[in-house]
Design an enzyme around this catalytic site. Sequence first.
Site, mmCIF file in Angstrom:
data_model
loop_
_atom_site.group_PDB
_atom_site.id
_atom_site.type_symbol
_atom_site.label_atom_id
_atom_site.label_comp_id
_atom_site.label_asym_id
_atom_site.label_seq_id
_atom_site.Cartn_x
_atom_site.Cartn_y
_atom_site.Cartn_z
ATOM 1 N N ASN A 153 -8.970 9.135 -4.404
ATOM 2 C CA ASN A 153 -8.293 7.898 -4.244
ATOM 3 C C ASN A 153 -9.509 6.951 -3.382
ATOM 4 O O ASN A 153 -9.126 5.698 -3.420
ATOM 5 C CB ASN A 153 -7.399 8.171 -3.055
ATOM 6 C CG ASN A 153 -7.736 9.158 -1.924
ATOM 7 O OD1 ASN A 153 -8.090 10.174 -2.019
ATOM 8 N ND2 ASN A 153 -8.039 8.602 -0.828
ATOM 9 N N GLN A 181 -3.156 10.060 -7.767
ATOM 10 C CA GLN A 181 -3.751 8.889 -8.263
ATOM 11 C C GLN A 181 -3.684 8.748 -9.695
ATOM 12 O O GLN A 181 -4.594 8.080 -10.272
ATOM 13 C CB GLN A 181 -5.255 8.695 -7.752
ATOM 14 C CG GLN A 181 -5.433 8.528 -6.117
ATOM 15 C CD GLN A 181 -5.023 7.059 -5.923
ATOM 16 O OE1 GLN A 181 -4.863 6.060 -6.869
ATOM 17 N NE2 GLN A 181 -4.644 6.809 -4.625
ATOM 18 N N HIS A 203 5.082 5.981 -5.441
ATOM 19 C CA HIS A 203 4.525 4.458 -4.926
ATOM 20 C C HIS A 203 2.969 4.310 -5.266
ATOM 21 O O HIS A 203 2.578 3.094 -5.282
ATOM 22 C CB HIS A 203 4.758 4.298 -3.613
ATOM 23 C CG HIS A 203 3.598 5.171 -2.814
ATOM 24 N ND1 HIS A 203 2.655 4.295 -2.084
ATOM 25 C CD2 HIS A 203 3.708 6.160 -2.171
ATOM 26 C CE1 HIS A 203 1.793 5.277 -1.359
ATOM 27 N NE2 HIS A 203 2.344 6.316 -1.380
ATOM 28 N N THR A 241 19.453 16.783 1.883
ATOM 29 C CA THR A 241 20.005 15.696 0.795
ATOM 30 C C THR A 241 19.054 14.815 -0.167
ATOM 31 O O THR A 241 18.225 14.097 0.610
ATOM 32 C CB THR A 241 20.935 14.819 1.652
ATOM 33 O OG1 THR A 241 21.800 15.694 2.640
ATOM 34 C CG2 THR A 241 21.755 14.080 0.714
ATOM 35 N N CYS A 326 -5.781 5.308 4.828
ATOM 36 C CA CYS A 326 -5.336 6.172 5.474
ATOM 37 C C CYS A 326 -6.465 6.490 6.626
ATOM 38 O O CYS A 326 -6.151 6.836 7.687
ATOM 39 C CB CYS A 326 -5.190 7.538 4.940
ATOM 40 S SG CYS A 326 -4.631 7.410 3.333
#
Length: 387
Positions: A153, A181, A203, A241, A326
Amino acid sequence: MAQDFIYLDYAASTPVDPRVAECMRDCRESGYANPSSNHIAGRVSRANIERAAEQLAALLNVDPATLIWTSGATESDNLGIAGAARFRSHRGKHLVTLLTEHKAVTDVFRMLEKQGFEVTWLKPEDDGRLDPAAFAAALRKDTQLASIMYVNNEMGVMQDIEAIGSICREHDVLFHVDAAQAVGKVPIDLQALPVDLLSLTAHKFYGPKGIGALYIADRPGCHVEPILFGGGQQQRIRPGTLPADLIAGLGLAAEIAQPRIDTDHDHLKNLRRRLWAGIQGIEGVLVNGNIESGFPGILNVSVEDVEGESLLLELEPICVATGSACNSKSQEPSYVLRALGRSDLLAQSAIRFSMGRPTTEHEVELAARRYREAVARLRDLATAAAP
Ligand SMILES: *Cc1c(COP(=O)(O)O)cnc(C)c1O
C-alpha cells in the site's frame, strides 16, 4: 461537483462509483430486512447478498461459498491470520511474514507472538520485493502459516504470489494474502493461484467503506477459528447481521472492475509515467519501490534534504500521503521504508502519490509541477535559514 482539491490518494480510499451508490440506495429501500429472517422481506435481502457473492466470486474465479463477509481488510487480515494460526496451532506454532506488511497484518502477528507463537519477520530486498528463495529458507517443519501481501500500500511493490504460494503448497503451509490493494486492479484467478486465504476491502476498488471479505479455500486443513461470536451467521466463522446494502455495493463494484482491469491498468501506467517524468529531474529524488515491476497506481518518492510533513503542507491542495494514511498521524518515519534500508531522513521525506480511474493527465502534471516547486521552495528556505 466542484472540488477545491486534487485527489491523489486512491491507495487510502477511492470514491464510490455512482452506479454502486445507486445500487446501495435501492437495496436500502427494498432490502432492509434482516437477511437471516425467514420471511419474504428477508429473502429479498438474502437474494441481494447471494448476487453479490456471485459477482465477487466471478472476479476471483472462486465458488461463492468460499467467501466470508467482514467489515473490511483489517478484519479479514485479523480473522485469516489469527483464525488460521489458532486452528493449526496443535500442529506447530511457527509463522512467517514480511516486515513491510500493513499494520492490520503485522499487529496480528505481534499479538500472536505474545500468545506463544513464533514469528519469522522477513526483510525484503532494497526495492521492496521478497526473494522467493529467501522465503523458502525461512520455512521450518513446524511452520503452519505465512502471510505475504499482494500489492504494497505504500510503494506499490508487487510480490511473486504464485512462486511464494507454490513453496507454501510444497511445505503444507497455509498461505494468506492481503490483497486489499490488488483486488479489482490486477487479475486474480484463485483457481490458478496457490493461495489459501485472501483479504479484500470494497473501498479500495470504488465500493463502500466498512465491507470486505475473506476468501477461505475449500481445501483440507484450511480453516479458521472465529474471532467473533454471536448469532451463528456465515457458518459461525463470522457471525453478525449482514449489511445487505454494503455487500450489494461491493458485489457491483467487483462486477464493474472485472472487464476494465486492463484498461484501468494502462490508464494508471500512463499517469505514473507522466508524473515521474515531471519529477525525476529533481536533484536527489528517488523512487521507493520498483517502478518497472510495481503496481502503476502508486508512485512513492523520497527527496534529499526536505522533510515530508513540510512537503505535504506545501503541496496543498494536492492530496497525497506521507508514508501511509494509517501511519501519517505519527511523525515516525515509515516502518515500511525503514525496512528497505532507507535512512530516517529519506524515509521522512517520502510522498506517496496514488492515482485512480478518475485521475487525469492534467492532474498528475499539475501535481508534478507543484512538487518541483515545493522542493525548490523548501530548499531555498533551508539555505536562507542556514548560518
Ligand atoms: C486499506 C488496507 C487495509 C485495511 O483495509 P480496511 O478496509 O480499511 O480495514 C489492509 N491492508 C492493506 C494492504 C490496505 O491497503
